[in-house]
Design a protein around this motif. Sequence first.
Motif, PDB file in Angstrom:
ATOM      1  N   ASN A 108       0.814  -1.219   0.000  1.00 29.52           N
ATOM      2  CA  ASN A 108       0.000   0.000   0.000  1.00 29.52           C
ATOM      3  C   ASN A 108       0.844   1.265   0.000  1.00 29.52           C
ATOM      4  OD1 ASN A 108      -2.276  -1.589   0.054  1.00 29.52           O
ATOM      5  ND2 ASN A 108      -2.434  -1.565   2.308  1.00 29.52           N
ATOM      6  N   HIS A 109       2.060   1.181   0.527  1.00 28.97           N
ATOM      7  CA  HIS A 109       2.915   2.373   0.616  1.00 28.97           C
ATOM      8  C   HIS A 109       3.810   2.559  -0.617  1.00 28.97           C
ATOM      9  CE1 HIS A 109       2.657   2.208   5.313  1.00 28.97           C
ATOM     10  NE2 HIS A 109       1.515   2.636   4.739  1.00 28.97           N
ATOM     11  N   TRP A 110       3.793   1.614  -1.541  1.00 28.88           N
ATOM     12  CA  TRP A 110       4.704   1.668  -2.699  1.00 28.88           C
ATOM     13  C   TRP A 110       4.010   2.309  -3.896  1.00 28.88           C
ATOM     14  CZ3 TRP A 110       9.635   1.481  -3.665  1.00 28.88           C
ATOM     15  CH2 TRP A 110      10.107   1.259  -4.982  1.00 28.88           C
ATOM     16  N   ASP A 111       4.702   3.305  -4.502  1.00 25.56           N
ATOM     17  CA  ASP A 111       4.183   3.979  -5.692  1.00 25.56           C
ATOM     18  C   ASP A 111       4.875   3.358  -6.915  1.00 25.56           C
ATOM     19  OD1 ASP A 111       3.525   5.634  -7.799  1.00 25.56           O
ATOM     20  OD2 ASP A 111       3.690   7.472  -6.622  1.00 25.56           O
ATOM     21  N   ALA A 112       4.186   2.456  -7.637  1.00 25.93           N
ATOM     22  CA  ALA A 112       4.781   1.696  -8.742  1.00 25.93           C
ATOM     23  C   ALA A 112       5.166   2.587  -9.912  1.00 25.93           C
ATOM     24  CB  ALA A 112       3.810   0.616  -9.207  1.00 25.93           C
ATOM     25  N   SER A 113       4.418   3.676 -10.157  1.00 25.13           N
ATOM     26  CA  SER A 113       4.716   4.548 -11.291  1.00 25.13           C
ATOM     27  C   SER A 113       5.996   5.348 -11.044  1.00 25.13           C
ATOM     28  CB  SER A 113       3.543   5.483 -11.571  1.00 25.13           C
ATOM     29  OG  SER A 113       3.282   6.313 -10.432  1.00 25.13           O
ATOM     30  N   ARG A 114       6.183   5.844  -9.827  1.00 23.74           N
ATOM     31  CA  ARG A 114       7.394   6.603  -9.475  1.00 23.74           C
ATOM     32  C   ARG A 114       8.540   5.694  -9.040  1.00 23.74           C
ATOM     33  NH1 ARG A 114       6.478   9.197  -4.872  1.00 23.74           N
ATOM     34  NH2 ARG A 114       8.384  10.441  -5.090  1.00 23.74           N
ATOM     35  N   GLN A 115       8.212   4.441  -8.727  1.00 28.00           N
ATOM     36  CA  GLN A 115       9.191   3.467  -8.221  1.00 28.00           C
ATOM     37  C   GLN A 115       9.847   3.984  -6.937  1.00 28.00           C
ATOM     38  OE1 GLN A 115      11.912   2.060 -11.270  1.00 28.00           O
ATOM     39  NE2 GLN A 115      10.331   2.066 -12.851  1.00 28.00           N
ATOM     40  N   ARG A 116       9.023   4.547  -6.102  1.00 31.35           N
ATOM     41  CA  ARG A 116       9.473   5.076  -4.819  1.00 31.35           C
ATOM     42  C   ARG A 116       8.380   4.837  -3.777  1.00 31.35           C
ATOM     43  NH1 ARG A 116      13.320   5.405  -7.546  1.00 31.35           N
ATOM     44  NH2 ARG A 116      14.918   7.040  -7.697  1.00 31.35           N
ATOM     45  N   ILE A 117       8.785   5.004  -2.497  1.00 35.34           N
ATOM     46  CA  ILE A 117       7.798   4.919  -1.408  1.00 35.34           C
ATOM     47  C   ILE A 117       7.019   6.228  -1.384  1.00 35.34           C
ATOM     48  CG2 ILE A 117       7.508   4.663   1.080  1.00 35.34           C
ATOM     49  CD1 ILE A 117      10.162   3.077   1.067  1.00 35.34           C
ATOM     50  N   LYS A 118       5.723   6.129  -1.139  1.00 30.50           N
ATOM     51  CA  LYS A 118       4.873   7.326  -1.127  1.00 30.50           C
ATOM     52  C   LYS A 118       5.367   8.333  -0.095  1.00 30.50           C
ATOM     53  CE  LYS A 118       0.821   4.799  -2.771  1.00 30.50           C
ATOM     54  NZ  LYS A 118      -0.553   4.326  -2.441  1.00 30.50           N
ATOM     55  N   ASP A 119       5.299   9.608  -0.451  1.00 33.16           N
ATOM     56  CA  ASP A 119       5.889  10.668   0.374  1.00 33.16           C
ATOM     57  C   ASP A 119       5.251  10.772   1.749  1.00 33.16           C
ATOM     58  OD1 ASP A 119       7.626  11.282  -1.653  1.00 33.16           O
ATOM     59  OD2 ASP A 119       6.312  12.805  -2.541  1.00 33.16           O
ATOM     60  N   LYS A 120       3.966  10.450   1.873  1.00 32.08           N
ATOM     61  CA  LYS A 120       3.266  10.620   3.147  1.00 32.08           C
ATOM     62  C   LYS A 120       3.635   9.548   4.176  1.00 32.08           C
ATOM     63  CE  LYS A 120      -0.740  12.942   1.101  1.00 32.08           C
ATOM     64  NZ  LYS A 120      -2.220  12.919   0.923  1.00 32.08           N
ATOM     65  N   VAL A 121       4.321   8.510   3.728  1.00 28.08           N
ATOM     66  CA  VAL A 121       4.703   7.416   4.643  1.00 28.08           C
ATOM     67  C   VAL A 121       5.868   7.872   5.516  1.00 28.08           C
ATOM     68  CG1 VAL A 121       5.564   5.036   4.783  1.00 28.08           C
ATOM     69  CG2 VAL A 121       3.933   5.684   2.970  1.00 28.08           C
ATOM     70  N   ILE A 122       5.777   7.539   6.821  1.00 27.19           N
ATOM     71  CA  ILE A 122       6.849   7.907   7.762  1.00 27.19           C
ATOM     72  C   ILE A 122       8.169   7.249   7.337  1.00 27.19           C
ATOM     73  CG2 ILE A 122       7.629   7.769  10.150  1.00 27.19           C
ATOM     74  CD1 ILE A 122       4.696   7.699  10.990  1.00 27.19           C
ATOM     75  N   GLY A 123       9.220   8.060   7.252  1.00 29.76           N
ATOM     76  CA  GLY A 123      10.553   7.564   6.871  1.00 29.76           C
ATOM     77  C   GLY A 123      10.754   7.431   5.372  1.00 29.76           C
ATOM     78  N   ALA A 124       9.761   7.837   4.587  1.00 26.82           N
ATOM     79  CA  ALA A 124       9.843   7.692   3.127  1.00 26.82           C
ATOM     80  C   ALA A 124      11.002   8.487   2.540  1.00 26.82           C
ATOM     81  CB  ALA A 124       8.526   8.101   2.489  1.00 26.82           C
ATOM     82  N   ARG A 125      11.209   9.734   3.064  1.00 30.50           N
ATOM     83  CA  ARG A 125      12.252  10.583   2.504  1.00 30.50           C
ATOM     84  C   ARG A 125      13.633   9.935   2.611  1.00 30.50           C
ATOM     85  NH1 ARG A 125      15.678  14.554   4.261  1.00 30.50           N
ATOM     86  NH2 ARG A 125      14.910  14.375   6.404  1.00 30.50           N
ATOM     87  N   VAL A 126      13.926   9.365   3.783  1.00 34.16           N
ATOM     88  CA  VAL A 126      15.238   8.721   3.994  1.00 34.16           C
ATOM     89  C   VAL A 126      15.408   7.517   3.066  1.00 34.16           C
ATOM     90  CG1 VAL A 126      16.706   7.511   5.655  1.00 34.16           C
ATOM     91  CG2 VAL A 126      15.350   9.493   6.383  1.00 34.16           C
ATOM     92  N   ASP A 127      14.371   6.681   2.982  1.00 35.64           N
ATOM     93  CA  ASP A 127      14.461   5.480   2.131  1.00 35.64           C
ATOM     94  C   ASP A 127      14.567   5.839   0.655  1.00 35.64           C
ATOM     95  OD1 ASP A 127      14.405   3.735   4.257  1.00 35.64           O
ATOM     96  OD2 ASP A 127      12.223   3.454   4.201  1.00 35.64           O
ATOM     97  N   ASN A 128      13.815   6.862   0.233  1.00 33.82           N
ATOM     98  CA  ASN A 128      13.875   7.268  -1.173  1.00 33.82           C
ATOM     99  C   ASN A 128      15.238   7.854  -1.541  1.00 33.82           C
ATOM    100  OD1 ASN A 128      11.300   6.404  -1.812  1.00 33.82           O
ATOM    101  ND2 ASN A 128      10.335   8.375  -1.318  1.00 33.82           N
ATOM    102  N   GLU A 129      15.870   8.575  -0.585  1.00 30.18           N
ATOM    103  CA  GLU A 129      17.214   9.096  -0.833  1.00 30.18           C
ATOM    104  C   GLU A 129      18.214   7.952  -0.999  1.00 30.18           C
ATOM    105  OE1 GLU A 129      18.074  11.748   2.337  1.00 30.18           O
ATOM    106  OE2 GLU A 129      16.912  13.427   1.493  1.00 30.18           O
ATOM    107  N   ARG A 130      18.018   6.882  -0.237  1.00 30.33           N
ATOM    108  CA  ARG A 130      18.880   5.702  -0.373  1.00 30.33           C
ATOM    109  C   ARG A 130      18.715   5.077  -1.756  1.00 30.33           C
ATOM    110  NH1 ARG A 130      17.866   1.623   4.418  1.00 30.33           N
ATOM    111  NH2 ARG A 130      19.296   0.385   3.097  1.00 30.33           N
ATOM    112  N   LEU A 131      17.473   5.015  -2.228  1.00 25.49           N
ATOM    113  CA  LEU A 131      17.221   4.469  -3.571  1.00 25.49           C
ATOM    114  C   LEU A 131      17.884   5.342  -4.643  1.00 25.49           C
ATOM    115  CD1 LEU A 131      13.461   3.379  -3.274  1.00 25.49           C
ATOM    116  CD2 LEU A 131      15.497   1.929  -3.143  1.00 25.49           C
TER     117      LEU A 131
END
Length: 440
Positions: A44-67
């Motif tokens: 539910n938290h995964w955005d398949a089109s952007r291939q990133r975790i949705k921004d509203k999810v807690i900790g998403a920014r850190v995980d997306n920066e790692r990606l």
Amino acid sequence: MKIVINFLLRKSRKADDGKTSVCVRITYQGNRIELATGIYSSTNHWDASRQRIKDKVIGARVDNERLDRIKTEIQDTFNQLRSTNEDFDVTTIKRKLLNIQESKGILAVFDYYLDSILAKLNKGYSMETYKHYKSSRKRLAEFISTNLRRPDISVQSIDYKFLDAFDVFIKKDFNNVQNTAWNYHKHLRRVLNLAVSLDYIDKNPYSKFKVGLDETHREILSMEELKRIEEKQIEIERLTVVRDIFVFACYTGLSFADISKLSDIHLQQKSEGKLWIIIDRSKTNNRCRIPILPKAKEILNRYKDYPKTNGKNLLLPVLTNQKMNSYLKELGDICGIKKNITMHVASHSNYFFLAENEQVARIKFLTGNDLETSESLFFSLFFTMQTKNDFFDCKGTKKLSKQIELLLEYLELDFSILINNTMVNNPTVFQRRQEDRQYE
């Protein structure tokens, strides 16, 4: 061609909390691999089109920066490999990312082996051995370049399929017979044994891939054929010279390589006044002592002041092996001999001519071969070239002639045991040990 980098959920891998592993898929040249990123996300938290975790999810920014950093690292690795102008594939990218050390290439190991031979020249290895291995290395490089389109291949990648394909390559593309192919495989097997010793691989792939030897029949001249060559009137100088060198080889047993280096330092006169050749064989480095028979001495005297030997300190004007064998074929046609005459035939025929001249000496010293080779050659002649009357004193008895008794004594063989074991009717038995020793 560009590299394609995608992030996706690997639904087959889930953590204890139900989250799914995020993996990166790398596609290059139509091939792809997938690697884990160490990041997990629920569906539910995964955005398949952007291939990133949705921004509203807690900790998403850190995980997306790692990606983002993972993608940048992959792209940098790809650019580095492309800048080398060397061939690479998606597996190379994977090994680079995971910091896996690239294993040694088989040609690199082969070069190590060749360098080792060069360092030990005349101390266990001869230049001829080095040339044979270098030829095998050339064939292997051609196979890798032609069939795999690569400059080298990891020694860990060599398996049964590789060896079988190499076998087909040398037989089909170069029309090599079975025994020639066997020599190429023998050299590659020894190089792979070195790779095992150097801990590059755990096991030699030749443990599963076997290469057999076809039975061969060595050509040996009869005394009548040798006399025909000796007495033939020849007006062409090059054929006369080649004939004399061939006859000299027949009466000494020296190989082409040994005759090529024969000089005054190899001649010694014993106390009884007889002249001997004392030389270390090029192939085996065994020292052999050869009595110079009258006909061999006559040939040496003939070329004592020959222009092409003056100043070189050589006893005979030897041409290249290729030219010698080519001219010998021409000589055989002139003399009406249908056998394939080569310099190799001369050394094989040698000690049978010595027996007829009542000059038999210990075979393994005369030929410079090991005892097993001498034994095999002796019996190949016994069973195929001569009638038994030539070997026995009386027809219908098992009493050996004096010359043959002496020869067997020097060979350390018990003929009665051979008779009792019915080996007389089975000459191939004497080749068994040679065939069993596929690779030394």
